[in-house]
Design an enzyme around this catalytic site. Structure first.
Site, mmCIF file in Angstrom:
data_model
loop_
_atom_site.group_PDB
_atom_site.id
_atom_site.type_symbol
_atom_site.label_atom_id
_atom_site.label_comp_id
_atom_site.label_asym_id
_atom_site.label_seq_id
_atom_site.Cartn_x
_atom_site.Cartn_y
_atom_site.Cartn_z
ATOM 1 N N GLU A 88 0.843 -1.204 0.000
ATOM 2 C CA GLU A 88 0.000 0.000 0.000
ATOM 3 C C GLU A 88 0.874 1.247 0.000
ATOM 4 O OE1 GLU A 88 -2.739 1.502 -0.324
ATOM 5 O OE2 GLU A 88 -4.213 1.048 1.199
ATOM 6 N N ASP A 89 0.389 2.303 -0.629
ATOM 7 C CA ASP A 89 1.129 3.569 -0.613
ATOM 8 C C ASP A 89 1.105 4.216 0.772
ATOM 9 O OD1 ASP A 89 -1.598 4.093 -0.789
ATOM 10 O OD2 ASP A 89 -1.430 5.591 -2.373
ATOM 11 N N ASP A 105 -3.986 5.516 6.287
ATOM 12 C CA ASP A 105 -4.479 6.733 6.936
ATOM 13 C C ASP A 105 -5.482 6.297 8.018
ATOM 14 O OD1 ASP A 105 -5.538 9.231 7.488
ATOM 15 O OD2 ASP A 105 -6.187 9.669 5.473
ATOM 16 N N PHE A 142 -1.822 15.963 4.285
ATOM 17 C CA PHE A 142 -2.118 15.377 2.983
ATOM 18 C C PHE A 142 -0.881 15.562 2.107
ATOM 19 C CE2 PHE A 142 -3.653 15.054 -1.319
ATOM 20 C CZ PHE A 142 -4.474 13.940 -1.231
ATOM 21 N N ARG A 147 1.742 12.409 -9.104
ATOM 22 C CA ARG A 147 2.210 11.041 -8.832
ATOM 23 C C ARG A 147 3.664 10.833 -9.236
ATOM 24 N NH1 ARG A 147 -2.209 7.792 -7.523
ATOM 25 N NH2 ARG A 147 -4.147 8.229 -8.625
HETATM 26 P P1 5GP Z 1 -7.393 4.918 4.458
HETATM 27 O O1 5GP Z 1 -8.437 3.980 3.974
HETATM 28 O O2 5GP Z 1 -6.330 4.286 5.301
HETATM 29 O O3 5GP Z 1 -8.012 6.122 5.104
HETATM 30 O O4 5GP Z 1 -6.698 5.528 3.190
HETATM 31 C C1 5GP Z 1 -5.942 4.812 2.291
HETATM 32 C C2 5GP Z 1 -5.893 5.497 0.953
HETATM 33 O O5 5GP Z 1 -6.208 6.897 1.055
HETATM 34 C C3 5GP Z 1 -4.518 5.465 0.356
HETATM 35 O O6 5GP Z 1 -4.302 4.304 -0.392
HETATM 36 C C4 5GP Z 1 -4.493 6.728 -0.497
HETATM 37 O O7 5GP Z 1 -5.012 6.462 -1.775
HETATM 38 C C5 5GP Z 1 -5.415 7.694 0.211
HETATM 39 N N1 5GP Z 1 -4.678 8.668 1.042
HETATM 40 C C6 5GP Z 1 -4.644 8.727 2.398
HETATM 41 N N2 5GP Z 1 -3.866 9.730 2.809
HETATM 42 C C7 5GP Z 1 -3.391 10.330 1.693
HETATM 43 C C8 5GP Z 1 -2.492 11.430 1.463
HETATM 44 O O8 5GP Z 1 -1.951 12.089 2.360
HETATM 45 N N3 5GP Z 1 -2.236 11.719 0.157
HETATM 46 C C9 5GP Z 1 -2.787 11.048 -0.884
HETATM 47 N N4 5GP Z 1 -2.459 11.443 -2.107
HETATM 48 N N5 5GP Z 1 -3.616 9.995 -0.697
HETATM 49 C C10 5GP Z 1 -3.910 9.642 0.577
#
Ligand code: 5GP
Length: 180
Positions: free
Chosen positions: A101-102, A105, A154, A167
């Protein structure tokens, strides 16, 4: 919204060289841990495409690579509702799955992925994430490998986008807009 006519700068949080060094370290740990395993990497599109490409090119272990595309975000806000846009193709039964995963959050995406993959009866499931926003968690999820922990900002770059842009940046940073 950012468009091509606006001026912006990116405040760098993680430099390219720092990222590459960390990925080499994490890849070495993964190689060690999966030496005698049947490793399947499941990369989460779109955001992990650059991280996954760098990670796997540093691995010294046999693996196959599959992709899943899910979405919960619009703009900079998590909607909390998961959508599978494209599912994985590999048979994961009995395999040792590493989710790549990137960024984690709230943890909602990873939690969803773990339950999707669990239903395929793999031998094991672990998660390898590029960025970990630990302080933003809403779901407790296991993060077995991570490159960097960060605060509740973010960020863009190194695969992460804002409305499809940024990206391609080889570093990670925060967008600073000016001259609107
Ligand atoms: P979660 O489900 O854990 O809230 O979020 C996961 C996804 O949210 C990540 O795979 C990503 O696509 C997006 N995301 C969460 N935080 C960020 C951020 O700071 N920047 C970007 N570009 N995407 C984020």
């Amino acid at each position: 919204m950012i468009n091509s006519k606006q001026n912006y700068t990116v405040e760098i949080l993680f430099q390219e060289r720092q990222i590459q060094k960390k990925i080499f370290e994490v890849s070495s740990k993964v190689s060690q841990d999966y030496k005698d395993k049947d490793l399947v990497i499941v990369a989460v599109l779109n955001g992990s495409f650059i991280f996954c490409a760098d990670l796997v090119r540093n691995l010294d272990v046999r693996c196959s690579i599959d992709f899943i595309q899910v979405s919960s975000y619009v703009g900079t806000q998590s909607q909390g509702k998961m959508q599978v846009i494209s599912g994985f193709k590999e048979d994961l039964t009995g395999k040792d799955v590493l989710i790549v995963e990137d960024i984690v959050d709230t943890g909602i995406t990873l939690d969803f992925l773990i339950s999707e993959i669990s239903s395929k009866k793999p031998n094991s499931i672990k998660a390898c994430v590029f960025l970990d926003k630990k302080c933003a968690r809403k779901k407790e999820v296991p993060v077995n490998y991570s490159c960097f922990e960060m605060g509740n900002d973010f960020v863009v770059g190194y695969g992460l986008d804002y409305s499809g842009f940024f990206r391609q940046l080889p570093y990670v940073g925060r967008i600073k807009e000016f001259g609107k």
